[in-house]
Design a protein around this motif. Structure first.
Motif, mmCIF file in Angstrom:
data_model
loop_
_atom_site.group_PDB
_atom_site.id
_atom_site.type_symbol
_atom_site.label_atom_id
_atom_site.label_comp_id
_atom_site.label_asym_id
_atom_site.label_seq_id
_atom_site.Cartn_x
_atom_site.Cartn_y
_atom_site.Cartn_z
ATOM 1 N N ARG A 61 0.838 -1.204 0.000
ATOM 2 C CA ARG A 61 0.000 0.000 0.000
ATOM 3 C C ARG A 61 0.873 1.254 0.000
ATOM 4 N NH1 ARG A 61 -4.771 -1.329 4.434
ATOM 5 N NH2 ARG A 61 -5.296 -3.427 3.699
ATOM 6 N N THR A 63 1.755 4.922 1.603
ATOM 7 C CA THR A 63 1.677 5.622 2.891
ATOM 8 C C THR A 63 1.578 7.121 2.645
ATOM 9 O OG1 THR A 63 2.983 3.900 3.961
ATOM 10 C CG2 THR A 63 2.801 6.011 5.101
ATOM 11 N N THR A 72 -2.696 4.658 5.189
ATOM 12 C CA THR A 72 -2.301 3.797 4.069
ATOM 13 C C THR A 72 -3.468 3.694 3.104
ATOM 14 O OG1 THR A 72 -2.996 1.781 5.228
ATOM 15 C CG2 THR A 72 -0.697 2.468 5.465
#
Length: 858
Positions: A61, A63, A72
């Motif tokens: 993912r 950030t 996220t």
């Protein structure tokens, strides 16, 4: 590159197993050799969901830092770079954190689909845009994240993950949905059996509509005209006659027997626009159909049975309701009629022929045919026939060298001229008279009423037949022209009537104005019988039995008997006209006006009822919000204080002095918080009731601000102050001013970051002192500034919000009660500044505007 396909797992509520089903499908596809990756899956701490992910590839993912917090989100670029065949993206309605490329996750999914990647996703029914308000009404919980219905409708596959309310509640009770501390609250609020049943029905109905759309599209793409009885649809055919009410009610009963059946009413209009039905009756029947949950449609066609069946097949109807023919037995010998023809050609559609009171009574009365030509033209036609033909015979008799054929042609031209001027009957008279003159003056033996040769007899007979045929044709064309002009004028007038209802705040008055203007009347009045008026023969004359609903023009009529023309709309409504009697030919359009007047009155009364219900709905919303907020915010300090006191009173644990001091401080803080909450509620109730006492006097801000900080428990440690020593005194109520400062400064403390405490500074300008409470928190968009002053509203959806959302609403109301103002401003560099403006002690008092009872100053 072909576009990817979207498959959505739709659920009625959280916890039905959408994500689990999506992961099961991903595992099946992976086992079949498909390249599958997980773009974003939210397990919500559910062990079974976590186990189902198994060894599926997880794409990292992205950030994002936003306002001091770390989030996220799905990394769209990473998925596009990886390019799996199928990617899993949970929570279609999710709103991305600011800083992402797209605001909504469904927009991210569109990018993946455009890149040719197939997507599996999940969605709850409450997040559909069209159902958002319905879900809030059912559950009392607003849904801030929504998805346009069109996004879901475009999905290639939508699979319903269904679960009964009882099964879902058992799952929750077993801890398979929420953490243990949230289970009781969830079961008692959102996840009640009634709520879940309603949400489940919404999901089933919405998906059924999508399936219906897919079926219609498939039938259209494959040119399928046959009826597929996948869903009952009952079509009722309306002719515009009085039997329509009977047919509609019969069709509604048929539809009710088949639960979920659609009711559709259709009227077929002739495409020449001349053979029209009664528009007033059609308007009433349309209202009746819509009141029974059906829809009204109008189609145009010359072949009525064909147009009716084309419509029925187009909507995939399964049953068709028709009225028995109004024509007599003799007329049915020459034509089978619409009912018999439609039944013979209906195919798979069931046809119901319903008897009614109007059967075999003949067709509806049409406008009189004698009105096609004016009286002046009729008289001119008769004069031309009586005077012109003898004159023509006299002239031709002087030229005896012309043969009989030429004489007949000239007489035929004269008959056509008579038909053009006066219509059919003067032309028939001219044809008969012309044949007699031809026989007497030009057919041997001359000047006798006998015919010696058969050729001459045949010529005269053909002359009469042709003359009559030509005159009838000319007359029919003239009538059609007049009828077409009249139909066009009526259509334009009715379109204006419909526009009068759609436009303006008072559609009924606009419609009556249009009626008065159209017919040049003195006054137009809509009368309604009083509730206690008996149905007696004298009711038309008694003014005491009627009341005026609306009137335009001059002196209104107070009873139908006073009017030059009256048109009954319903049992208790009558439209009355004063000025001049109107012709019978105008009756149809008058009845259309009357029907639209009833519709406009109904619309205005519904609007008035809605306006009257609005304060009640608002009060109910406020009460619901208050109960929801207070039930939580009263419980929290009470629970903390009770826990501290119970611990101190317990003999099982021996607390040292530090622990006792901490418990006492916790109890005191909780009780102070509870006390502030109760004071806010009491002050708000007094303010709304208009009974808040205000005692203003001269005072310095340096006296009040420290007291407010002490009540907040800051003692000046977390708030910076910048109040000039030479600041003039203000005129205010000390107690109310302290309540304002406690709420405003407390709000600033709540949202200020620890390293940037709020600042309280004051200045004087134009006879007023302005106190600014500056914070450097997340701030509020300018579009939301007015909203934060509404009771029970909170800025954003932050977990550190406390209280019932009364602080700023109460602060503004108390400020205005002291002749002050409280307005927001943006803090340079980010944050919100509240500006409290109060008059100085030397400024003259300003008389505030009186507030109505039950309203809060804002």
């Amino acid at each position: 590159m072909s576009r990817g396909q979207l498959r959505i797992y739709l659920g009625a509520a959280p916890g039905v197993g959408k994500t689990y089903a999506m992961l099961e499908e991903a595992q099946r596809r992976r086992d079949r050799g498909t390249d599958v990756a997980v773009g974003f899956v939210e397990t919500h701490g559910r062990q079974h969901t976590l186990e189902m992910i198994g060894d599926l590839e997880l794409i990292d993912r992205r950030t994002i830092e936003y306002r001091g917090a770390t989030f996220t989100e799905m990394d769209v670029d990473a998925i596009l770079a990886r390019r799996p065949e199928v990617v899993l993206v949970d929570e279609l309605a999710h709103t991305n954190v600011p800083g992402c490329r797209n605001a909504k996750r469904w927009q991210d999914i569109n990018e993946l689909l455009d890149a040719g990647i197939h997507v599996l996703s999940t969605l709850n029914i409450q997040h559909l845009e069209s159902l958002n308000d319905v879900v809030q009404t059912i559950t009392g919980v607003p849904q801030r994240e929504t998805v346009p219905d069109e996004v879901v409708r475009r999905a290639e596959q939508v699979e319903l993950i269904d679960m009964t309310p009882e099964a879902l509640r058992r799952r929750m009770a077993h801890g398979n949905v929420y953490r243990p501390e949230k289970i009781d609250a969830a079961l008692g609020n959102y996840f009640r059996v009634g709520n879940l049943t309603a949400l489940r029905e919404l999901a089933l109905l919405w998906l059924a509509d999508k399936v219906d759309e897919q079926l219609d599209r498939y039938r259209a793409d494959h040119r399928i005209d046959a009826t597929w009885e996948a869903r009952e649809r009952v079509v009722v055919a309306l002719t515009g006659g009085p039997e329509g009410d009977t047919l509609i009610r019969r069709a509604a009963r048929i539809a009710d027997r088949a639960r979920g059946a659609d009711l559709l009413a259709v009227h077929v209009s002739r495409n020449d626009g001349l053979a029209g039905a009664d528009p007033a009756l059609l308007a009433k029947q349309r209202i009746l159909v819509e009141s029974m949950g059906g829809t009204y449609h109008q189609v145009i066609g010359t072949d009525v049975p064909g147009a009716l069946l084309d419509f029925a097949r187009g909507v995939n109807a399964t049953q068709l309701v028709l009225g028995a023919s109004r024509r007599g037995r003799f007329a049915q010998i020459f034509s089978r009629g619409v009912g018999v023809t439609t039944t013979a050609e209906s195919g798979a559609i069931d046809v119901h022929l319903v008897t009614h009171a109007e059967a075999r009574r003949g067709r509806l009365a049409q406008p009189s045919a004698t009105s096609a030509l004016s009286t002046r033209r009729l008289l001119a036609g008769y004069a031309l026939a009586v005077l012109g033909l003898p004159l023509l015979a006299l002239v031709l008799y002087q030229f005896s060298d012309l043969n009989l054929g030429t004489d007949i042609l000239l007489f035929l031209a004269a008959v056509v001229a008579v038909a053009l001027v006066g219509g059919m009957w003067p032309a028939i008279l001219a044809a008969i008279g012309g044949s007699a003159l031809l026989n007497y003056f030009f057919v041997p033996p001359i000047r006798q009423w006998t015919i010696a040769e058969r050729e001459n007899l045949l010529a005269l007979a053909v002359f009469v037949v042709v003359a009559i045929a030509v005159s009838a044709t000319v007359d029919k064309a003239a009538r059609r022209t007049r009828e077409a002009a009249q139909a066009g004028a009526e259509a334009q007038t009715l379109a204006t009537v419909a526009g009068s209802i759609l436009r303006g705040d008072r559609p009924l008055t606009a419609l009556l104005d249009r009626l008065q203007e159209t017919f040049g009347l003195e006054s137009v009045t809509l009368l309604e019988a009083r509730d206690d008026a008996p149905h007696s023969p004298d009711r038309r004359q008694e003014m005491s039995m009627w009341r005026v609903v609306a009137t335009v023009g001059g002196q209104p009529c107070f009873a139908p008997g006073e009017a030059d023309t009256d048109v009954p709309v319903s049992e208790n409504l009558t439209l009355v006209l004063r000025g001049r009697p109107l012709a019978a030919a105008d009756r149809r359009i008058l009845e259309a006006f009357a029907s639209q007047a009833a519709l406009a009155l109904r619309q205005e009364r519904l609007a008035e009822q809605a306006a009257a219900a609005q304060p009640l709905a608002e009060a109910d919303r406020m009460r619901t919000a208050l109960l929801a907020a207070v039930s939580h915010d009263l419980r929290t300090p009470l629970a903390s204080a009770k826990a501290a006191v119970d611990s101190l009173a317990s003999n099982e644990v021996d607390f040292d002095e530090a622990d006792r001091t901490e418990l006492l401080a916790t109890a005191a803080e909780s009780l102070n918080r509870l006390n502030r909450l109760v004071e806010n509620l009491l002050d708000m109730s007094r303010l709304q009731a208009g009974v808040l006492g205000v005692s203003r006097r001269a005072m310095g801000l340096e006296e009040v601000v420290p007291h407010a900080l002490d009540e907040l428990g800051t003692a000046g440690r977390e708030v910076r102050m910048r109040i000039p020593a030479d600041l003039p005194a203000v005129r205010a109520d000390p107690g109310l001013l302290e309540r304002v400062l406690v709420n405003v400064i407390g709000n600033a403390l709540r949202y200020s970051p620890p390293d940037r405490p709020p600042l309280v500074k004051a200045s004087e300008h134009a006879g007023r002192v302005e106190l600014r409470i500056v914070d450097h928190g997340p701030g509020i968009p300018e579009a939301e500034w007015d909203r934060v002053f509404l009771p029970f509203q909170r800025a954003g959806d932050r977990s550190n919000d406390t209280g019932v959302g009364l602080g700023l609403a109460l602060a503004r109301g108390l400020s205005e009660a002291m002749d002050g103002t409280l307005t927001p401003e943006s803090t340079p560099g980010g944050g919100l500044t509240m500006v409290l403006s109060l008059p100085t002690a030397q400024a003259p008092d300003r008389v505030p505007e009186a507030l109505p009872a039950g309203r809060t100053a804002s």
